[in-house]
Design a protein around this motif. Structure first.
Motif, PDB file in Angstrom:
ATOM      1  N   PRO A 185      74.197  39.016  12.557  1.00  0.00           N
ATOM      2  CA  PRO A 185      74.423  38.744  11.129  1.00  0.00           C
ATOM      3  C   PRO A 185      73.489  39.516  10.202  1.00  0.00           C
ATOM      4  O   PRO A 185      73.906  39.992   9.151  1.00  0.00           O
ATOM      5  CB  PRO A 185      74.184  37.232  11.027  1.00  0.00           C
ATOM      6  CG  PRO A 185      74.416  36.710  12.408  1.00  0.00           C
ATOM      7  CD  PRO A 185      73.944  37.783  13.322  1.00  0.00           C
ATOM      8  N   ASP A 188      74.446  43.247  10.044  1.00  0.00           N
ATOM      9  CA  ASP A 188      75.667  43.333   9.246  1.00  0.00           C
ATOM     10  C   ASP A 188      75.319  43.282   7.755  1.00  0.00           C
ATOM     11  O   ASP A 188      75.847  44.053   6.943  1.00  0.00           O
ATOM     12  CB  ASP A 188      76.606  42.188   9.621  1.00  0.00           C
ATOM     13  CG  ASP A 188      78.004  42.356   9.039  1.00  0.00           C
ATOM     14  OD1 ASP A 188      78.275  43.391   8.395  1.00  0.00           O
ATOM     15  OD2 ASP A 188      78.833  41.449   9.225  1.00  0.00           O
ATOM     16  N   ARG A 189      74.427  42.394   7.408  1.00  0.00           N
ATOM     17  CA  ARG A 189      74.045  42.225   6.007  1.00  0.00           C
ATOM     18  C   ARG A 189      73.330  43.471   5.459  1.00  0.00           C
ATOM     19  O   ARG A 189      73.655  43.967   4.377  1.00  0.00           O
ATOM     20  CB  ARG A 189      73.148  40.997   5.861  1.00  0.00           C
ATOM     21  CG  ARG A 189      72.861  40.597   4.422  1.00  0.00           C
ATOM     22  CD  ARG A 189      72.313  39.192   4.338  1.00  0.00           C
ATOM     23  NE  ARG A 189      71.031  39.041   5.011  1.00  0.00           N
ATOM     24  CZ  ARG A 189      70.853  38.341   6.142  1.00  0.00           C
ATOM     25  NH1 ARG A 189      71.890  37.759   6.720  1.00  0.00           N
ATOM     26  NH2 ARG A 189      69.658  38.223   6.684  1.00  0.00           N
ATOM     27  N   ALA A 279      82.767  38.543  14.332  1.00  0.00           N
ATOM     28  CA  ALA A 279      82.485  38.118  12.963  1.00  0.00           C
ATOM     29  C   ALA A 279      81.935  39.266  12.126  1.00  0.00           C
ATOM     30  O   ALA A 279      81.830  39.152  10.895  1.00  0.00           O
ATOM     31  CB  ALA A 279      81.478  36.961  12.973  1.00  0.00           C
ATOM     32  N   ASN A 280      81.601  40.385  12.752  1.00  0.00           N
ATOM     33  CA  ASN A 280      81.041  41.531  12.038  1.00  0.00           C
ATOM     34  C   ASN A 280      82.049  42.105  11.046  1.00  0.00           C
ATOM     35  O   ASN A 280      83.186  42.424  11.408  1.00  0.00           O
ATOM     36  CB  ASN A 280      80.630  42.602  13.052  1.00  0.00           C
ATOM     37  CG  ASN A 280      80.023  43.824  12.400  1.00  0.00           C
ATOM     38  OD1 ASN A 280      80.715  44.732  12.007  1.00  0.00           O
ATOM     39  ND2 ASN A 280      78.702  43.826  12.290  1.00  0.00           N
ATOM     40  N   SER A 281      81.635  42.265   9.807  1.00  0.00           N
ATOM     41  CA  SER A 281      82.556  42.675   8.749  1.00  0.00           C
ATOM     42  C   SER A 281      83.070  44.098   8.949  1.00  0.00           C
ATOM     43  O   SER A 281      84.257  44.387   8.712  1.00  0.00           O
ATOM     44  CB  SER A 281      81.886  42.558   7.384  1.00  0.00           C
ATOM     45  OG  SER A 281      80.743  43.401   7.295  1.00  0.00           O
ATOM     46  N   PRO A 303      85.592  33.770  11.222  1.00  0.00           N
ATOM     47  CA  PRO A 303      84.282  33.933  11.867  1.00  0.00           C
ATOM     48  C   PRO A 303      83.774  32.712  12.625  1.00  0.00           C
ATOM     49  O   PRO A 303      83.209  32.861  13.716  1.00  0.00           O
ATOM     50  CB  PRO A 303      83.362  34.279  10.687  1.00  0.00           C
ATOM     51  CG  PRO A 303      84.266  35.022   9.747  1.00  0.00           C
ATOM     52  CD  PRO A 303      85.586  34.305   9.838  1.00  0.00           C
ATOM     53  N   LYS A 304      83.979  31.520  12.118  1.00  0.00           N
ATOM     54  CA  LYS A 304      83.456  30.329  12.791  1.00  0.00           C
ATOM     55  C   LYS A 304      84.097  30.127  14.166  1.00  0.00           C
ATOM     56  O   LYS A 304      83.479  29.576  15.082  1.00  0.00           O
ATOM     57  CB  LYS A 304      83.672  29.082  11.924  1.00  0.00           C
ATOM     58  CG  LYS A 304      82.979  27.840  12.485  1.00  0.00           C
ATOM     59  CD  LYS A 304      83.150  26.642  11.577  1.00  0.00           C
ATOM     60  CE  LYS A 304      82.443  25.411  12.163  1.00  0.00           C
ATOM     61  NZ  LYS A 304      82.637  24.199  11.320  1.00  0.00           N
ATOM     62  N   THR A 307      82.480  32.736  17.155  1.00  0.00           N
ATOM     63  CA  THR A 307      81.278  32.378  17.893  1.00  0.00           C
ATOM     64  C   THR A 307      81.605  31.262  18.880  1.00  0.00           C
ATOM     65  O   THR A 307      82.679  30.654  18.826  1.00  0.00           O
ATOM     66  CB  THR A 307      80.173  31.914  16.931  1.00  0.00           C
ATOM     67  OG1 THR A 307      80.674  30.859  16.091  1.00  0.00           O
ATOM     68  CG2 THR A 307      79.725  33.067  16.036  1.00  0.00           C
TER      69      THR A 307
END
Length: 363
Positions: A185, A188-189, A279-281, A303-304, A307
């Motif tokens: 996460p 990614d951010r 979940a990676n954009s 995304p939820k 995982t």
């Protein structure tokens, strides 16, 4: 709707205690207790810590899921649990809990495969899976291309990582950049503000003589780490955002390129992407672009659901019930290396155990 199976799923393969409840392909509850904060100071998951956390969280998480779904334990038609692959001790906690609940309730028990569950969870988002479906599963422990002809009985490996998983590489590079854990996460951010073309990091196993569907991220991880070390040794500032973006681009470029190639080669027009890295954009955007160009329909859960979670286990368990698959035996064991070719660990004599009068042991 009333005749669709109501199944509770338990997931404890790593550091998430997940409990989901599904009716058919409808998600009723998805309760998760994470121990990620307990592992953060170690820079990775500690198996013993994960197992203890599962023990403490199991009953409260099951109770929370039942309350969220608005059902009682006696309403269930079956209990599914991840039997493998994963951390042996963590798996054992989940399997033991599932067996205890199933035995006390007089319900069938279904030991299912973690990877097959990641594929099946998409049914909760987009409806029944087409057969066949190509699946790209990317997480901290797995990077695999799988062909699913029947999610309950026929899942075939097409390719896999020969060293680091994609998620593992994300964690290691985040550590080198001092960004913390978990790495996915946060990279990614940071990557959203960086230039993905700033640094030409290598793409592993993409040569003409390399395996078509296998992955390798160890060389990329080393190349990024050495690039960072060289800048620091020269007293230069490390452009964290550009490094994150360039590293991430190298990973998702290889993942999507090989997944689309597998679909074309096998004549499959559906690609499902699952696992935590799904979940990676950037992975989602690039996969959509390449699938559209190739005439392939892309399916990626929210995304939820990518995982680790109990909903995916419940989804596969419900499919087992719907297709009348045999329940697992009471001697079901955790298998840390359970192959994906075994989506389900069937049984021989489970039904006889229910005739012994166990259905009234739990109130």
């Amino acid at each position: 709707m009333a005749d669709e199976p109501l199944v509770l799923g338990i997931e404890t393969s790593c550091d998430e205690t997940g409990v989901g409840i599904v009716r058919g392909t409808t998600l009723l509850a998805d309760a998760v207790a994470s121990s990620v904060d307990e592992h953060a100071r170690f820079g990775g998951v500690v198996p013993e810590v994960a197992s203890r956390a599962h023990l403490e969280a199991m009953v409260p998480t099951i109770d929370r899921a039942l309350k969220e779904a608005g059902v009682t334990a006696k309403d269930l038609d079956g209990i599914a649990v991840t039997a493998g692959p994963g951390l042996a001790g963590a798996l054992l906690v989940g399997v033991s809990a599932a067996k205890a609940y199933a035995y006390a309730l007089g319900k069938p028990l279904y030991g299912v495969n973690h990877l097959a569950s990641h594929i099946c969870v998409d049914q909760l988002e987009h409806g029944p899976l087409p057969e066949p479906t190509m699946a790209l599963l990317v997480s901290g422990g797995h990077s695999s291309l799988l062909l699913s002809e029947d999610i309950t009985s026929d899942v075939r490996p097409m390719g896999a990582t020969i060293d680091d998983a994609a998620g593992e590489a994300f964690d290691k590079i985040a550590r080198v950049l001092n960004l913390g854990f978990p790495g996915g996460p946060v990279i990614d951010r940071y990557a959203r503000e960086g230039d993905p073309a700033a640094i030409p990091f290598p793409r592993g196993l993409t040569g003409p003589r390399d395996p078509a569907y296998d992955f390798s991220f160890s060389g990329l991880k080393t190349a990024v780490a050495r690039w960072i070390e060289a800048r620091r040794a020269a007293g230069e500032e490390v452009p964290v955002r550009d490094v994150a973006a360039s590293f991430q681009e190298a990973v998702v470029d290889v993942l999507t390129r090989k997944a689309v190639r597998a679909c074309k080669d096998q004549g499959v027009d559906h690609l499902m992407i699952g696992g935590g890295v799904a979940a990676n954009s950037r992975l989602r955007v690039l996969a959509q672009e390449r699938c559209e160009a190739a005439g392939i329909r892309l399916r990626v859960p929210r995304p939820k659901l990518c995982t680790d979670n109990g909903a995916m286990v419940a989804a596969l368990g419900a499919e087992m019930v719907s297709r009348n698959r045999a329940a697992s035996d009471w001697d079901l064991s955790a298998d840390s290396s359970l192959p994906v070719t075994d989506p389900h660990v069937p049984g021989r004599s489970h039904a006889h155990a229910h005739e012994a009068g166990t259905e009234n042991l739990y109130s």
